[in-house]
Design a protein around this motif. Structure first.
Motif: not given
Lengths: 267, 253
Positions: B20, B229, B231, B233-234, B238
């Motif tokens: 990421s 992975i 949160w 990373d998201y 994002s």
């Protein structure tokens, strides 16, 4: 070019790749030979290392020089979009010397090859320096970060001065010793079998000529377009969509760079 | 002082998956290209500066701030010569400085500094092993990522050897700072040769050590560290995508 990929099966070549990269960075970063404009241009003795390593370790030096550039960028905090072109340019800087030499002189010792050898060595130095200057300069100009007219010639000239000054001395001191240790690339990878076939040898010679011609075409076109000596029309003729901007440089250099790529594949 | 920029803080960025981080690093290079004027790029630069302090990269920024200033100034100077403008701003001797050239130089200077900030944030929060792990997960062959890791590991050793040799040769009377350009470069021969020879001595031993441990025998490899992975990373991906989208929408509108 096949050996660039087959070498990854050989543990010694993998180790030599790492050693080449580390040695390149260790000499390139701390030792400043001659500062011309602080922060922009300085002749570093480390710029001669890839030429020397290429004659010794062949494909391992090509990958090692590319990796060395990535490491130097990472250690200098300069990892960026230009690092990609830095990798490609340095890869060719480490690849061309041994590949061009082998095409014309086989496995002969580069420091004991007479006048013909010295002449070829000079051509190889100039070609390699023009290629690295052209590729990196072209890349960062394409990204519109630094104009080719400034960066390309600086890289090519600085690398040439450093290489011409010490690469022959370094090779004379190191070649025999590395040969004795059995660490020269053709000693590790085995004798060249494919290159003994006539059509492969002929293709390699054509490749070498394309590389040399491409280096001069790309470099001269890039410098002249960037410095506005050559009309933007040349850039337009060479597939540039926006001949007024830096795309003129990118398009104008494209034929030369394609020749280098094609030549490198044939080598 | 450490050779690398890595600073183990245990913070947000450090706990993001290496893949990421690499994706975000590459994505972070896009927004500076989406601004054509200083005011369009500067907000992103400010955001990265804040992110750098959030990533506890202050000490590393102190290491590179001179480089950032030099790049900024050189960008303005170079583009003044190479970028064609229409409206003359002022003259320096025989050189006419155009408004467009100056603005383009400033924009590119900020752009270059954005890249440095992105790289510093990445390098502060990512150890070398994670960097090469990320590269191998993105498709780099194991042998190549191994060679890259080994190079990173060997570089400080080579540098140490180099410094020791410099001191030894200086003690023998080697003067690195005298003479013209060619002579000064030639002074480095007694340093470069021992550095390379010491490296080559290691090469054979390293290859034997690797092969005796079965290097390259198994195709499928296991990793000593696995990264989940989460949160974070998201959120990070994002966030950077939103920035790219917003700047892209402004750029193309």
């Amino acid at each position: 070019m096949r050996e660039l990929f087959s070498m990854w099966q050989n543990t010694r070549m993998i180790v030599l790749t790492a050693i080449s990269a580390s040695a390149y960075v260790a000499v390139l970063l701390p030792f400043k030979g001659f500062v011309i404009i602080p922060g922009l241009t300085e002749v570093r003795p480390g710029a001669a290392i890839p030429i020397v390593l290429s004659f010794l370790f062949g494909p391992a030096a090509a990958w090692g020089t590319g990796f060395g550039n990535i490491i130097a960028d990472a250690l200098g905090g300069m990892l960026g979009p230009g690092s990609f072109f830095g990798f490609i340019g340095n890869f060719f800087y480490g690849y061309l010397p041994y590949a061009l030499w082998r095409t014309f002189m086989g496995d002969n010792n580069p420091v004991q090859s007479g006048m013909k050898g010295w002449l070829l060595f000079g051509i190889i130095l100039i070609t390699s320096c023009l290629v690295i200057g052209s590729i990196i300069g072209w890349g960062v100009d394409l990204l519109r970060l630094v104009p080719f007219g400034a960066l390309g010639p600086i890289i090519a000239v600085n690398n040439f001065i450093a290489s011409a000054a010490i690469s022959t001395v370094l090779l004379a001191l190191l070649y025999g010793r590395v040969h004795m240790w059995g660490l020269l690339y053709f000693q590790i990878l085995g004798e060249r079998n494919a290159k003994s076939m006539p059509f492969v040898r002929k293709a390699a010679r054509i490749g070498a000529i394309l590389c040399i011609a491409g280096a001069f075409i790309a470099f001269i076109a890039g410098t002249m377009i960037s410095c506005k000596s050559l009309g933007a029309g040349y850039g337009t003729a060479a597939f540039a969509s926006d001949a007024k901007g830096t795309m003129a440089v990118a398009g104008g250099m494209a034929p030369g760079l394609l020749l280098i790529l094609l030549g490198a594949i044939l080598l | 002082m450490s050779l690398t920029f890595y600073y183990p803080s245990g913070g947000f960025f450090e706990r993001v998956h290496p893949v990421s981080k690499l994706i975000c690093l590459m994505a972070s290079f896009v927004p500076p290209f989406l601004g054509n004027e200083p005011l369009e790029v500067f907000p992103y630069f400010s955001f990265l500066l804040l992110a750098a302090f959030f990533a506890q990269a202050g000490a590393n920024l102190r290491r590179v701030y001179k480089l950032m200033i030099i790049l900024f100034v050189m960008s303005i100077v170079l583009w003044a010569f190479f970028y064609r403008g229409k409206s003359a701003l002022f003259t320096v001797g025989r050189i006419v400085i155009m408004k467009e050239s100056l603005l383009y130089g400033v924009t590119t200077g900020i752009r270059l500094n954005c890249f440095i900030l992105s790289a510093i944030i990445f390098l502060t929060s990512t150890p070398i092993e994670d960097f090469t792990y990320g590269l191998s997960k993105l498709g780099m062959p194991f042998a190549a990522s191994f060679a890259l890791t080994l190079s990173f590991r060997l570089t400080p050793l080579f540098m140490e050897t180099g410094q020791a040799i410099v001191m030894a040769q200086k003690a023998r009377g080697l003067d690195l700072d005298s003479g013209g350009i060619i002579k000064r470069i030639r002074h480095y021969v007694p340093i470069i040769v021992p550095v390379l020879v010491s490296g080559l001595r290691r090469a054979d031993q390293l290859a034997v050590a690797l092969e005796s441990r079965g290097f390259g025998k198994t195709k499928k490899r296991s990793a000593i560290s696995e990264f989940p992975i989460t949160w974070r990373d998201y959120v990070l991906i994002s966030f950077i995508l939103v920035i790219c989208f917003v700047m892209g929408a402004h750029h193309f509108s």
